[in-house]
Design an enzyme around this catalytic site. Structure first.
Site, PDB file in Angstrom:
ATOM      1  CD1 TRP A 129      -2.715   1.492   0.422  1.00  0.00           C
ATOM      2  CD2 TRP A 129      -2.150   1.811   2.564  1.00  0.00           C
ATOM      3  NE1 TRP A 129      -3.509   2.482   0.927  1.00  0.00           N
ATOM      4  CE2 TRP A 129      -3.187   2.703   2.234  1.00  0.00           C
ATOM      5  CE3 TRP A 129      -1.637   1.833   3.863  1.00  0.00           C
ATOM      6  CZ2 TRP A 129      -3.719   3.612   3.144  1.00  0.00           C
ATOM      7  CZ3 TRP A 129      -2.165   2.723   4.776  1.00  0.00           C
ATOM      8  CH2 TRP A 129      -3.188   3.599   4.420  1.00  0.00           C
TER       9      TRP A 129
ATOM     10  CE  LYS B  31      -9.860  -0.051   4.163  1.00  0.00           C
ATOM     11  NZ  LYS B  31      -9.630   0.576   2.901  1.00  0.00           N
TER      12      LYS B  31
ATOM     13  CG  ASP C 283      -1.867  -2.871   7.352  1.00  0.00           C
ATOM     14  OD1 ASP C 283      -2.984  -2.854   7.900  1.00  0.00           O
ATOM     15  OD2 ASP C 283      -1.506  -2.005   6.530  1.00  0.00           O
TER      16      ASP C 283
HETATM   17  C1  LMR Z   1      -7.014   1.839  -0.537  1.00  0.00           C
HETATM   18  O1  LMR Z   1      -5.903   1.328  -0.591  1.00  0.00           O
HETATM   19  O2  LMR Z   1      -7.698   2.124  -1.546  1.00  0.00           O
HETATM   20  C2  LMR Z   1      -7.636   2.110   0.802  1.00  0.00           C
HETATM   21  O3  LMR Z   1      -6.833   1.595   1.815  1.00  0.00           O
HETATM   22  C3  LMR Z   1      -7.965   3.537   0.983  1.00  0.00           C
HETATM   23  C4  LMR Z   1      -6.749   4.377   1.170  1.00  0.00           C
HETATM   24  O4  LMR Z   1      -6.735   5.110   2.155  1.00  0.00           O
HETATM   25  O5  LMR Z   1      -5.831   4.339   0.342  1.00  0.00           O
END
Ligand code: LMR
Length: 395
Positions: free
Chosen positions: A130, A245, A210
């Protein structure tokens, strides 16, 4: 003072929300930010949440501060959800919960805790991960490194991952995704978690797990397999959990930092430091999301309804994954994108390249992250034929 400040591009994921809204294409499809969508493309409030909120509104007597660790009741319901009802870690009093503004807030608490209490430790994230992991950990002053996760054929590269993890300097922090890996959707199986546990133990690494999508992969307990394995077999683990979520309460920012220590005494010491970090960041977390979660999990009826709704979301996503691959069959692309049916959670690393993603956006009004990450919850049986046709056109 501000003359030298340059404008920077907006966040690559959140920016898609605005761009999608502005697009006038009547066929447009939003596969961007990770929120669940129903067959109509809406992100509705779950029925269990609506009922819990009605009760809260009726019974609420105060809006006073809830303290740096948040509401104790929130920790009491989240700890067994994450670590298991009969967790030996909980029985030994080794785990502490600190309510946070979303999973992101928990990550920031973890980052600040690492940088102040474990100075000099590096942090290792999967490549890819991420994107906000990079931002959060570097903002806290931690040196960030990557381990491989996906190979050139867009498959989980477990051997590459394991070999790299074996080289991580002893004592460093390794970030693992409990389930529904963001952005790829490739999860570790039980045997692979076992192997990771062994290497982490051998190298005395500190895992930071996570856990943003509990319940979206295979089930609430199934998705917690890796987290529980590590917590039960290692002295120290950091877990960042989110209820934003799985309760569909994204804007209520409902997360939790769980610190697992070797002993109850050490846990209390660590916990006292986490309170300082929270205080310095935002003082007290917002209360409403945690109160919703407690209201639901304290009621057998609402908890059953919530589990049912969560299972519906999970099943819908998994069905759409398979149907997406089916929809590509007439174009001879089902093998190429077969990974979508194997991945889990909201996201799929589709293998689409940035140039193809751009064409999908410009020519078809289909929005996804440029890495080729699609939010599978944005698929619907109504838009699958259009998506398949568009993907065929850019192949
Ligand atoms: C995502 O990856 O789309 C979600 O976790 C929202 C975000 O905050 O990026």
């Amino acid at each position: 003072m501000f003359e030298h400040i340059e404008r920077v591009p907006g966040d690559a994921i959140l920016g898609l929300i605005e761009a999608f809204k502005k697009d006038t294409n009547p066929h447009k499809v939003d596969l961007g930010v990770g929120v669940y969508k129903d067959a109509q493309g809406n992100t509705p409030v779950m029925r269990a949440v609506k009922e819990a909120e009605a009760l809260l509104l009726k019974n609420e007597t105060t809006k006073t501060y809830i303290g740096s660790h948040g509401a104790p009741e929130y920790g009491e319901v989240v700890l067994p959800m994450v670590l298991g009802e009969n967790s030996p870690v909980l029985a030994a009093g080794r785990a502490s919960a600190t309510q946070s503004p979303g999973g992101t807030g928990a990550l920031r608490l973890a980052a600040d805790f690492i940088s102040t209490q474990l100075p000099g430790k590096g942090i290792w994230v999967s490549n890819p991960t991420w994107p906000n992991h990079h931002g959060i950990f570097t903002a806290a002053g931690i040196e960030l490194h990557k381990y491989p996760y996906v190979d050139a054929e867009n498959r989980l590269d477990f051997d590459g991952m394991l070999a790299a993890v074996k080289q991580i300097p002893a004592g460093d922090v390794i970030v693992l995704h409990a389930c529904c890996h963001n952005p790829t959707g490739f999860d570790l199986n039980r045997e692979q978690w076992q192997q990771i546990l062994e290497v982490v133990r051998e190298r005395s690494l500190l895992p930071l797990v996570d856990f943003a999508y509990q319940g979206f992969g295979e089930g609430l307990d199934e998705d917690a397999y890796g987290v529980r394995l590590l917590a039960e077999n290692l002295d120290e683990v950091i877990i960042t959990s989110s209820c934003s979520k799985n309760f569909g309460i994204y804007c209520e920012r409902t997360g939790c930092l769980i610190m697992v220590a070797k002993t109850n005494e050490q846990m209390e010491n660590v916990r006292s430091q986490v309170a300082i970090v929270a205080r310095e960041n935002y003082s007290n977390p917002p209360a409403h999301g945690g109160a919703i979660v407690c209201e639901i999990l304290h009621s057998a009826e609402l908890a059953a309804l919530w589990r049912e709704e969560l299972a519906e979301m999970r099943d819908r996503i998994n069905t759409l994954r398979r149907d997406f691959v089916e929809a590509l069959k007439p174009y001879g692309l089902d093998q190429k994108y077969a990974c979508v049916a194997e991945q889990r959670g909201m996201f799929s690393y589709t293998g689409l390249q940035p140039g193809q993603v751009d064409r999908l956006r410009d020519e078809f009004g289909i929005y996804m992250v440029r890495s080729g990450r699609a939010n599978v919850a944005g698929f619907s049986h109504a838009n699958l034929p259009y998506l398949a046709k568009a993907i065929a056109a850019v192949n």
